[in-house]
Design a protein around this motif. Structure first.
Motif, mmCIF file in Angstrom:
data_model
loop_
_atom_site.group_PDB
_atom_site.id
_atom_site.type_symbol
_atom_site.label_atom_id
_atom_site.label_comp_id
_atom_site.label_asym_id
_atom_site.label_seq_id
_atom_site.Cartn_x
_atom_site.Cartn_y
_atom_site.Cartn_z
ATOM 1 N N ALA A 126 0.841 -1.194 0.000
ATOM 2 C CA ALA A 126 0.000 0.000 0.000
ATOM 3 C C ALA A 126 0.875 1.242 0.000
ATOM 4 N N TRP A 127 0.254 2.372 -0.243
ATOM 5 C CA TRP A 127 0.948 3.660 -0.230
ATOM 6 C C TRP A 127 0.042 4.695 0.413
ATOM 7 N N VAL A 128 0.658 5.765 0.898
ATOM 8 C CA VAL A 128 -0.094 6.866 1.499
ATOM 9 C C VAL A 128 0.741 8.135 1.421
ATOM 10 N N TRP A 129 0.079 9.267 1.175
ATOM 11 C CA TRP A 129 0.709 10.579 1.277
ATOM 12 C C TRP A 129 0.300 11.160 2.621
ATOM 13 N N LEU A 130 1.269 11.625 3.407
ATOM 14 C CA LEU A 130 1.002 12.180 4.733
ATOM 15 C C LEU A 130 1.783 13.481 4.926
ATOM 16 N N PRO A 131 1.282 14.379 5.793
ATOM 17 C CA PRO A 131 2.109 15.522 6.180
ATOM 18 C C PRO A 131 3.419 15.004 6.787
ATOM 19 N N TRP A 132 4.508 15.737 6.584
ATOM 20 C CA TRP A 132 5.842 15.246 6.960
ATOM 21 C C TRP A 132 5.939 14.763 8.403
ATOM 22 N N HIS A 133 5.336 15.457 9.346
ATOM 23 C CA HIS A 133 5.466 15.055 10.754
ATOM 24 C C HIS A 133 4.721 13.750 11.016
ATOM 25 N N GLU A 134 3.578 13.529 10.345
ATOM 26 C CA GLU A 134 2.863 12.255 10.490
ATOM 27 C C GLU A 134 3.632 11.125 9.808
ATOM 28 N N ALA A 135 4.240 11.434 8.674
ATOM 29 C CA ALA A 135 5.032 10.429 7.962
ATOM 30 C C ALA A 135 6.211 9.971 8.822
ATOM 31 N N ALA A 136 6.871 10.920 9.477
ATOM 32 C CA ALA A 136 8.010 10.554 10.338
ATOM 33 C C ALA A 136 7.560 9.604 11.439
#
Length: 161
Positions: A126-136
């Motif tokens: 799967a893939w997801v785009w997240l705001p940088w702080h959530e991605a970290a």
């Protein structure tokens, strides 16, 4: 005569980490097929000792997301960072006996907008785009999380040049 399975060559303990992001710092993460729940940026080892890290980054982005960097209007930037870390025990069998450490070169890849990747099903689920702080927060690898946390600094440097 049946075909002979040749042993798979050992991985080279030098790799890339590519933080794919947009100008507004959305970050693409992909979920590993061999470890569901493990989210990461694009990563991959060099194919040969003389393969330049930037070429490894371009190849891995294409293999793991289907993004041809030039065709999608992306900009690949070498952040001039290298992480040296202990290879997780569950993946050491992929390396030559006695190899326990990997050197990872960090790159940023800015895309004009979030794109839909084409995942390699044997590698990612799967893939997801997240705001940088959530991605970290979602990255399983400490070096990947740290690279994403560095994104605002490197993104600002990229736009000021």
């Amino acid at each position: 005569m049946p075909p002979v399975d040749l042993p798979k060559p050992f991985k080279i303990p030098e790799s890339v980490l590519v933080v794919i992001h947009t100008p507004d710092l959305q970050v693409l993460l992909i979920e590993r097929a061999d470890h569901p729940g493990y989210w990461q940026s694009v990563t991959g080892s060099k194919d040969s000792l003389d393969e330049p890290p930037a070429e490894t980054a371009r190849r891995e982005v294409l293999e793991e997301t289907g993004f041809d960097i030039a065709a999608v209007g992306g900009e690949l930037v070498d952040w001039q960072l290298a992480n040296v870390y202990e290879i997780y025990p569950q993946w050491r069998h992929r390396y030559a006996p006695g190899v326990t450490r990997n050197t990872e070169h960090v790159f940023g890849l800015q895309l004009p907008a979030p794109l839909t990747p084409t995942l390699a099903p044997r590698e990612h689920l799967a893939w997801v785009w997240l705001p940088w702080h959530e991605a970290a927060d979602r990255c399983f690898s400490p070096s990947n999380a740290e690279a994403v946390l560095q994104l605002p600094r490197f993104s600002a440097a990229e736009t000021s040049t």
